[in-house]
Design a protein around this motif. Structure first.
Motif, PDB file in Angstrom:
ATOM      1  N   ASN A  54      -5.088   2.434   8.136  1.00  0.00           N
ATOM      2  CA  ASN A  54      -4.241   1.436   7.485  1.00  0.00           C
ATOM      3  C   ASN A  54      -4.019   1.758   6.011  1.00  0.00           C
ATOM      4  N   ILE A 110      -1.434   4.525   5.785  1.00  0.00           N
ATOM      5  CA  ILE A 110      -0.072   4.030   6.003  1.00  0.00           C
ATOM      6  C   ILE A 110       0.459   3.352   4.743  1.00  0.00           C
ATOM      7  N   MET A 111      -0.348   2.517   4.121  1.00  0.00           N
ATOM      8  CA  MET A 111       0.077   1.799   2.917  1.00  0.00           C
ATOM      9  C   MET A 111       0.332   2.753   1.748  1.00  0.00           C
ATOM     10  N   LYS A 166       1.143   5.961   1.894  1.00  0.00           N
ATOM     11  CA  LYS A 166       2.368   6.714   2.177  1.00  0.00           C
ATOM     12  C   LYS A 166       3.593   5.863   1.900  1.00  0.00           C
ATOM     13  N   LEU A 167       3.572   4.627   2.349  1.00  0.00           N
ATOM     14  CA  LEU A 167       4.703   3.721   2.164  1.00  0.00           C
ATOM     15  C   LEU A 167       4.991   3.499   0.681  1.00  0.00           C
ATOM     16  N   MET A 168       3.966   3.256  -0.112  1.00  0.00           N
ATOM     17  CA  MET A 168       4.165   3.011  -1.545  1.00  0.00           C
ATOM     18  C   MET A 168       4.756   4.229  -2.248  1.00  0.00           C
ATOM     19  N   GLU A 189       6.540   6.684  -0.797  1.00  0.00           N
ATOM     20  CA  GLU A 189       7.895   6.900  -0.275  1.00  0.00           C
ATOM     21  C   GLU A 189       8.889   5.904  -0.866  1.00  0.00           C
ATOM     22  N   ILE A 190       8.476   4.648  -1.067  1.00  0.00           N
ATOM     23  CA  ILE A 190       9.350   3.647  -1.694  1.00  0.00           C
ATOM     24  C   ILE A 190       9.731   4.081  -3.099  1.00  0.00           C
ATOM     25  N   GLU A 191       8.800   4.717  -3.805  1.00  0.00           N
ATOM     26  CA  GLU A 191       9.065   5.199  -5.161  1.00  0.00           C
ATOM     27  C   GLU A 191       9.841   6.515  -5.179  1.00  0.00           C
ATOM     28  N   GLU A 238      -3.568  13.570   9.611  1.00  0.00           N
ATOM     29  CA  GLU A 238      -3.254  12.390  10.431  1.00  0.00           C
ATOM     30  C   GLU A 238      -3.170  12.726  11.916  1.00  0.00           C
TER      31      GLU A 238
END
Length: 70
Positions: free
Chosen positions: A20, A23-24, A26-28, A30-32, A41
């Protein structure tokens, strides 16, 4: 988090055994708009007896996120 540079021009910025958290993170990034390399993974379930109770495979080691060194 770590900040170790490698000869390929990438730096490890995050290491975890928690899916988890991976995932978080990577998401943060990628958003930037920061391009990433995610390591470890897909290998977690392929070797030995798969993931342990800590959600990672001790044969493969923890999952890592790397970014360009600059």
């Amino acid at each position: 988090m770590t900040g170790s540079a490698s000869p390929q021009g990438v730096t490890t910025v995050f290491t975890t055994v928690d899916t988890n958290a991976m995932i978080m993170a990577k998401l943060m990034l990628e958003i930037e708009g920061i391009p990433i390399i995610a390591s470890g993974e897909g290998l977690q379930d392929l070797f030995g007896m798969g993931r342990s109770v800590g959600a990672f495979n001790p044969v493969v080691g923890p999952m890592r996120i790397q970014v360009a060194a600059e």
